[in-house]
Write a protein that holds these residues in place. Sequence first.
Motif, PDB file in Angstrom:
ATOM      1  N   HIS A   1       2.644   1.341   5.552  1.00  0.00           N
ATOM      2  CA  HIS A   1       1.656   2.235   5.859  1.00  0.00           C
ATOM      3  C   HIS A   1       2.557   3.845   6.166  1.00  0.00           C
ATOM      4  O   HIS A   1       1.985   4.748   5.528  1.00  0.00           O
ATOM      5  CB  HIS A   1       1.120   2.048   7.101  1.00  0.00           C
TER       6      HIS A   1
ATOM      7  N   GLN B   1       3.633   5.121   2.703  1.00  0.00           N
ATOM      8  CA  GLN B   1       2.418   5.681   2.005  1.00  0.00           C
ATOM      9  C   GLN B   1       2.232   7.034   2.288  1.00  0.00           C
ATOM     10  O   GLN B   1       1.739   7.831   1.524  1.00  0.00           O
ATOM     11  CB  GLN B   1       1.036   4.752   2.125  1.00  0.00           C
TER      12      GLN B   1
ATOM     13  N   GLY C   1      -1.917   1.583  -3.632  1.00  0.00           N
ATOM     14  CA  GLY C   1      -0.750   2.323  -4.173  1.00  0.00           C
ATOM     15  C   GLY C   1      -0.740   2.184  -5.740  1.00  0.00           C
ATOM     16  O   GLY C   1      -0.097   2.906  -6.556  1.00  0.00           O
TER      17      GLY C   1
END
Lengths: 129, 121, 95
Positions: C15, C18, C44
């Motif tokens: 997380h 990202q 993604g």
Amino acid sequence: MEYGLLVMGAPYTSPAPHSALRFAHTLLAQGHHLSGVFFYHEGVHNASSLMAPPQDELNLHDAWIELHRAHNIPLDVCIAAALRRGLASEAEALRHGKASFNIDAPFELTGLGQLLTLQQRCDRFITFA
Amino acid sequence: MAESNSLLVIIRHAPYGSNLLREGVDTALVAAAFGQPVDLLFLGQGAMALLKEQGSGAPGQKASLPTIDMLEMYDIEHLWTTEESLAAIGVPTSMLRNDVQFLKAKAMPGFLQQYAQILNF
Amino acid sequence: MLHILTKALNSDAAHQMQQAVGEEDIVVLTEEGVQAALKTHWEGWQAYQSRIYLLAEDVAAWGLNTAVTANGLPTVDMNGFVTLTEHHPQIVTWY
């Protein structure tokens, strides 16, 4: 290019040391230069000369020494992280009144300043953790 | 930070869950002692290190708060976290120390690019 | 910037990575990260299209070759991984 590696994963606990070794051999095979490997956090256990895995498993301590012998790569170990975890050279064992030691050349106990110097000196710096 | 040797230390692990916080902060302190410009970014669980009421003698382990307090003595003035990190762990800003600066997660890519070096703990 | 993810997609590491990936950044999934091959709906794959790779050696070790082929996912071998690092001065590992 000049590469530097930071290893923070423990042997037989994390795949990080294996990944780091594969990466090191590959970059050297491509003609790059490896300025040094710094062992920090749980990665300091890679330097223990007392590790004795079963014969069908890679001895990571020996694998690092082989990398050093073949390419003269410095293997630096954070002294504070090592001592805290029961890893000491002969000199440090004496200083702390310990009966035995488990860090030998070519592994060298050194300060964190060495990590920062390595990172600044290299074109590429990669963490394996 | 535009200096060619500026360092960002990212802390993503909570104070007592592992030794990563301590060893990450130690790295920042040594870098600062060597005169390298250093900032810290606390993400996710790492933001737990910014709670001002942390005990000084947490259960059998060395407390992390005094180490965080040392950052200022070493001229490390910028302690960053993201609003999303705080929301994820449920910490309101009122529980944080006063010297924390806030970043939106979507600004992170640009933020990271300001630094010559990054170490992720 | 090149990001290396060594943990599965449901991890804090994933997380946080990202949030950190910029529009021109590259992503390499290694170790546990190769489990992403099983999550074809992961955002993604779309968001980092043509700049995300699975490390082939780890894919094979994890028994995911068939999944990678079936899902048409991009891989890079160790040689290719080193080459990617040549092109990106800044490399961050999320673990």
